[in-house]
Write an enzyme that holds these catalytic residues in place. Sequence first.
Site, mmCIF file in Angstrom:
data_model
loop_
_atom_site.group_PDB
_atom_site.id
_atom_site.type_symbol
_atom_site.label_atom_id
_atom_site.label_comp_id
_atom_site.label_asym_id
_atom_site.label_seq_id
_atom_site.Cartn_x
_atom_site.Cartn_y
_atom_site.Cartn_z
ATOM 1 N N ARG A 47 -10.197 -11.532 2.330
ATOM 2 C CA ARG A 47 -11.055 -12.606 1.804
ATOM 3 C C ARG A 47 -10.368 -13.960 1.917
ATOM 4 O O ARG A 47 -11.032 -14.987 2.022
ATOM 5 C CB ARG A 47 -11.452 -12.272 0.360
ATOM 6 C CG ARG A 47 -10.292 -12.156 -0.577
ATOM 7 C CD ARG A 47 -10.636 -11.388 -1.850
ATOM 8 N NE ARG A 47 -10.794 -9.953 -1.598
ATOM 9 C CZ ARG A 47 -11.166 -9.071 -2.522
ATOM 10 N NH1 ARG A 47 -11.430 -9.466 -3.754
ATOM 11 N NH2 ARG A 47 -11.272 -7.799 -2.208
ATOM 12 N N LYS B 234 0.845 -1.198 0.000
ATOM 13 C CA LYS B 234 0.000 0.000 0.000
ATOM 14 C C LYS B 234 0.880 1.248 0.000
ATOM 15 O O LYS B 234 1.950 1.246 0.610
ATOM 16 C CB LYS B 234 -0.856 0.039 1.278
ATOM 17 C CG LYS B 234 -2.019 -0.930 1.322
ATOM 18 C CD LYS B 234 -2.798 -0.759 2.616
ATOM 19 C CE LYS B 234 -3.906 -1.797 2.753
ATOM 20 N NZ LYS B 234 -4.982 -1.655 1.770
#
Length: 479
Positions: free
Chosen positions: A332, A258
């Site tokens: 996820r 990120k």
Amino acid sequence: MNITIHSGNWEELDVDALAVPLAKGSTVDAALDARLGGLPGELIDTGEFTGKAGACTLIHRVPDSAVKRVFLIGLGEAPMARHWFAAAGQAVRAAAKAKCRSVALLLPPDACARLAAEGAGFGQHRPSGYKEQKPWPVEEVILLTTGDQSIADAGRITAECVNLARELVEIPANDLGPEEFATRAAREGEAAGLEVEVLDENDLRELGAGALLAVGQGSVRPPRMVRLSWNPEDPVNDDHLFLVGKGITFDTGGLSLKPANSMEKMKYDMGGAATMIGAITAIGRLQPRVRVTCLLAMAENMPSGTATRPGDIITAMNGKTIEVINTDAEGRLVLADALTYANRLGATHIINAATLTGAVSVALGSVRVALLGNHKSLGDGIALRGRECGERYWPLPMDADYLEPMRGDMSDLRNAGADRKAGTITAAKFLEQFVEGTPWAHLDIAGTAWFDKAQPNAGKGASGIAVRTLVRLAEGWGS
Ligand code: BES
Ligand code: MN
Ligand code: ZN
């Protein structure tokens, strides 16, 4: 902080402060107005106090009484659960700021004491442990309304568990890696009378939790899975509700790193797990008649020489293969194995909470939690309990077409699509591949788990979103 109900008049009490929640267009109780020489009425008539939600006007002293402060607190035009909840918290914060030891909330006779008690307890939360703080001055909150003390007690307990969730989210990742988080979750679970199990990396390997392990393998701090179970003596039915939480103690994005300003807040990426810890500890203490198990998938998502690479193909606990397109779509993956494990342990209903996608903030901002799933009545039940306690949800569609971007070329699934379209939904479709048709709801709390600025009833920091909804859902299970 004690929270009690008093059904008499405030004049019978010896309190430092009175808080008076008022809707737009309503007036102060006539007796109180008279005792204040008509000042509240005047403030309203002149438009100085309008009743706008979040407004707070201070009046100094009620003559010939112990009351040092009166707070007029705005409820807005058409007060709903969340306004009452917020006003109670705002009252407690205003009282604390004025160094009051006790505050009485002037509520309507039929007021929801549960909500007011939850709100008052919520208002007490402050970030703790890293900055010197003056002691909390408010010791007594008195709800001036009707109702049994047990209602206020349930509200206080619920708020304490919401605040536990908030505290956990606010602990920086240097002090809360998967192991520390698991230890703390186990301790809180035991204290709440729950059955506790902590799975370490070896247990996870034996279980074949390849997705959770793949996310954690870049970190020197190995993953954990924690199970906390509430087994009531006399359940209303055979249902077994599972509460599954994403517990990424820090999300760097992994090798799909990120940018710095997107990473700053990522200690909050265990917010889903914190929410579920808050809910299950409240459930352990309030003892609703439904079986509930909480599963927390904990890992730290780091880039390193041992980290999962984009393009790696991993095998999840249910045997499905997943190409890791983007290591930043890690939530996820850890949830995939936790959902499989929930089914192995006999889940009849599953709810998961996760700070799963940045896209949910694009869709719903910080106002509503995205609600997705495969079961209309479970989703409706969550939204209903949310309305009752003042937490807001909004459903998103789950058409089969949204799964297309998640289908793999070389594997069963890929963890990210080619573009960012409908990112919140495609993530939910991915999760759905692991629930095996069990009634399931997914709460994407990435937009709502953190207050970026101070609120009337809370400072900047974790919100504890969804804890209260889930506690109510369990309390009302089967009715
Ligand atoms: N924890 C983040 C979700 C997130 C992102 C929360 C930004 C708050 C702000 C999650 O693990 C993530 O990084 N999701 C990616 C998925 C994408 C790579 C498919 C996202 O939403 O950008
Ligand atoms: Mn991520
Ligand atoms: Zn994440």
